[in-house]
Design a protein around this motif. Structure first.
Motif, PDB file in Angstrom:
ATOM      1  N   LEU A  80      -3.452  20.527  21.375  1.00 30.63           N
ATOM      2  CA  LEU A  80      -2.154  20.653  20.451  1.00 30.63           C
ATOM      3  C   LEU A  80      -1.847  19.362  20.271  1.00 30.63           C
ATOM      4  N   GLN A  81      -1.901  18.194  21.776  1.00 30.43           N
ATOM      5  CA  GLN A  81      -1.430  17.862  21.989  1.00 30.43           C
ATOM      6  C   GLN A  81      -2.438  16.162  21.868  1.00 30.43           C
ATOM      7  N   ASP A  82      -3.285  16.738  22.114  1.00 31.29           N
ATOM      8  CA  ASP A  82      -4.921  15.733  21.741  1.00 31.29           C
ATOM      9  C   ASP A  82      -4.955  15.676  21.267  1.00 31.29           C
ATOM     10  N   ASN A  83      -4.779  16.625  19.923  1.00 30.89           N
ATOM     11  CA  ASN A  83      -5.550  16.833  18.842  1.00 30.89           C
ATOM     12  C   ASN A  83      -4.791  15.324  17.575  1.00 30.89           C
ATOM     13  N   ARG A  84      -5.566  14.718  17.353  1.00 27.27           N
ATOM     14  CA  ARG A  84      -5.644  13.747  17.127  1.00 27.27           C
ATOM     15  C   ARG A  84      -6.823  12.366  16.074  1.00 27.27           C
ATOM     16  N   ARG A  85      -6.330  11.960  15.067  1.00 26.00           N
ATOM     17  CA  ARG A  85      -7.252  10.620  14.795  1.00 26.00           C
ATOM     18  C   ARG A  85      -6.682   9.782  14.481  1.00 26.00           C
ATOM     19  N   ASP A  86      -7.987   8.768  13.571  1.00 25.78           N
ATOM     20  CA  ASP A  86      -7.323   7.497  13.486  1.00 25.78           C
ATOM     21  C   ASP A  86      -7.963   7.116  11.495  1.00 25.78           C
ATOM     22  N   PHE A  87      -6.009   5.907  10.715  1.00 30.63           N
ATOM     23  CA  PHE A  87      -6.408   6.500   9.885  1.00 30.63           C
ATOM     24  C   PHE A  87      -7.535   4.932   9.165  1.00 30.63           C
ATOM     25  N   LYS A  88      -8.376   5.375   8.753  1.00 28.66           N
ATOM     26  CA  LYS A  88      -9.346   4.343   8.555  1.00 28.66           C
ATOM     27  C   LYS A  88      -9.603   4.122   7.298  1.00 28.66           C
ATOM     28  N   LEU A  89      -9.459   4.690   6.311  1.00 28.89           N
ATOM     29  CA  LEU A  89      -9.356   4.868   4.702  1.00 28.89           C
ATOM     30  C   LEU A  89      -9.353   3.898   3.943  1.00 28.89           C
ATOM     31  N   ALA A  90      -7.716   3.354   4.100  1.00 28.19           N
ATOM     32  CA  ALA A  90      -7.707   2.470   2.708  1.00 28.19           C
ATOM     33  C   ALA A  90      -6.319   2.093   4.016  1.00 28.19           C
ATOM     34  N   ARG A  91      -5.750   0.367   2.922  1.00 24.98           N
ATOM     35  CA  ARG A  91      -4.593  -0.354   3.192  1.00 24.98           C
ATOM     36  C   ARG A  91      -3.530   0.070   2.052  1.00 24.98           C
ATOM     37  N   LEU A  92      -3.093  -0.061   1.727  1.00 18.69           N
ATOM     38  CA  LEU A  92      -1.237   0.043   0.837  1.00 18.69           C
ATOM     39  C   LEU A  92      -1.055  -1.784   1.183  1.00 18.69           C
ATOM     40  N   THR A  93      -0.801  -2.332  -0.092  1.00 18.71           N
ATOM     41  CA  THR A  93      -0.164  -3.748   0.513  1.00 18.71           C
ATOM     42  C   THR A  93       0.529  -3.612  -1.026  1.00 18.71           C
ATOM     43  N   ARG A  94       1.645  -4.079  -0.759  1.00 22.27           N
ATOM     44  CA  ARG A  94       3.685  -4.502  -1.242  1.00 22.27           C
ATOM     45  C   ARG A  94       2.357  -4.803  -2.831  1.00 22.27           C
ATOM     46  N   ALA A  95       1.473  -6.019  -2.854  1.00 24.05           N
ATOM     47  CA  ALA A  95       1.816  -6.205  -4.507  1.00 24.05           C
ATOM     48  C   ALA A  95       0.426  -5.736  -4.900  1.00 24.05           C
ATOM     49  N   ALA A  96       0.327  -4.223  -4.012  1.00 26.75           N
ATOM     50  CA  ALA A  96      -1.320  -3.397  -5.145  1.00 26.75           C
ATOM     51  C   ALA A  96      -0.413  -2.701  -5.959  1.00 26.75           C
ATOM     52  N   LEU A  97       0.841  -2.608  -4.715  1.00 26.39           N
ATOM     53  CA  LEU A  97       1.864  -1.523  -5.727  1.00 26.39           C
ATOM     54  C   LEU A  97       1.977  -2.130  -7.571  1.00 26.39           C
ATOM     55  N   ASN A  98       2.362  -0.872  -8.436  1.00 24.06           N
ATOM     56  CA  ASN A  98       2.563  -0.703  -9.841  1.00 24.06           C
ATOM     57  C   ASN A  98       4.012  -0.970  -9.341  1.00 24.06           C
ATOM     58  N   PRO A  99       4.938  -1.897 -10.666  1.00 25.56           N
ATOM     59  CA  PRO A  99       6.461  -2.325 -10.667  1.00 25.56           C
ATOM     60  C   PRO A  99       6.740   0.131 -10.611  1.00 25.56           C
ATOM     61  N   SER A 100       6.291   0.092 -11.690  1.00 32.52           N
ATOM     62  CA  SER A 100       6.332   1.919 -11.564  1.00 32.52           C
ATOM     63  C   SER A 100       6.139   2.144 -10.854  1.00 32.52           C
ATOM     64  N   PRO A 101       7.091   3.564 -10.176  1.00 31.59           N
ATOM     65  CA  PRO A 101       6.652   4.536  -9.456  1.00 31.59           C
ATOM     66  C   PRO A 101       5.636   5.395 -10.064  1.00 31.59           C
TER      67      PRO A 101
END
Length: 216
Positions: A7-28
Motif C-alpha cells: 500500500l505504501q509503495d502504490n503511487r503514480r505521478d500526475f502528468k496530464l495537465a496543469r491548472l493556472t489562475r489565468a485559465a480559471l473562469n471567474p465563475s465557479p
C-alpha cells in the motif's frame, strides 16, 4: 492480508495537465461546467457520480455516492428517499459537501454548501421522467431501513410491478430531492512531484467570487 508495504509503495505521478489562475473562469459554475463537459467527453464511467457528505448525530460525518441530476447558478440537484439517512441528517444539519472524483483526468471538485428541499413541482417533473423500473424501485425500497433479505426486497418490487401494471406510477410521498446551494468551491488538478494545483472560490461580498491558490 494486504501487505502494508504494498500500500505504501502504490503511487503514480500526475502528468496530464496543469491548472493556472489565468485559465480559471471567474465563475465557479462556468468552471465546473467546463470540467463536467470534459468528463462527459472523455467517456468516464459515471461522470455525474458525486460523494455527498453529511453530519449526523454527535457530529459524526457520513458519506455516500449519489448522482447529480442538474446544476445551474442556483445549485446542484440530487434526488433521494426522504426517509433515508442522508435526508434525516440534512434535516438536522443542512450543511453538506459534494465531491466529484474525476480520477482518470487527475481532477476533483469539492463543493460546500447548504442543502434545500426541492419543490413538489420539481420532484414530480423529474420522477415522471424516470424509467419504469426506477419508479418502482423508489416505492419498493424504504431506503436506509433494515430489511430481512434481498429476496424480501425483490418480492416487494414484483408486487408493485403487478400493482402498477398499467404504467402509471405516482410519486411516493416519501421521495424527493435537494438542491445544494454552493458557498465554496475547490478545483484540484493533479501535478508532477505531488505539486498539485488547487484553487478555492468563496463569495467576495459583492456578488462575485474571490479565487485563491492553495498549497497542495
Amino acid at each position: 492480508m494486504v501487505d502494508s508495504n504494498q500500500l505504501q509503495d502504490n503511487r503514480r505521478d500526475f502528468k496530464l495537465a496543469r491548472l493556472t489562475r489565468a485559465a480559471l473562469n471567474p465563475s465557479p459554475f462556468e468552471q465546473f461546467k467546463g470540467w463536467m463537459d470534459d468528463a462527459l467527453a472523455a467517456g468516464l464511467t459515471d461522470p455525474t457520480a458525486m460523494t455527498l457528505a453529511t453530519v449526523g448525530e454527535g457530529g459524526r460525518p457520513w458519506q455516500r455516492m449519489v448522482l447529480l441530476k442538474g446544476f445551474d447558478q442556483h445549485g446542484f440537484i440530487f434526488y433521494t428517499n426522504l426517509g433515508s439517512r442522508k435526508a434525516a441528517e440534512i434535516a438536522v444539519n443542512p450543511q453538506v459537501s459534494l465531491q466529484f472524483p474525476w480520477l482518470a483526468l487527475d481532477r476533483q471538485v469539492i463543493v460546500g454548501g447548504r442543502a434545500e428541499k426541492l419543490s413538489i413541482t420539481e420532484v414530480v417533473k423529474y420522477f415522471l421522467k424516470r424509467p419504469m423500473q426506477s419508479r418502482l424501485a423508489a416505492w419498493a425500497s424504504r431506503q436506509s431501513s433494515r430489511i430481512n433479505s434481498r429476496q424480501a426486497l425483490e418480492s416487494q418490487y414484483l408486487q408493485l410491478k403487478e400493482k402498477f401494471a398499467d404504467g402509471e406510477v405516482p410519486v411516493p410521498d416519501f421521495w424527493g430531492g435537494f438542491r445544494v446551494v454552493p458557498e465554496e468551491f475547490e478545483f484540484w488538478q493533479g501535478g508532477e512531484h505531488r505539486l498539485h494545483d488547487r484553487f478555492n472560490y468563496r463569495p467576495d461580498g459583492s456578488g462575485g467570487w474571490q479565487i485563491d491558490r492553495l498549497a497542495p
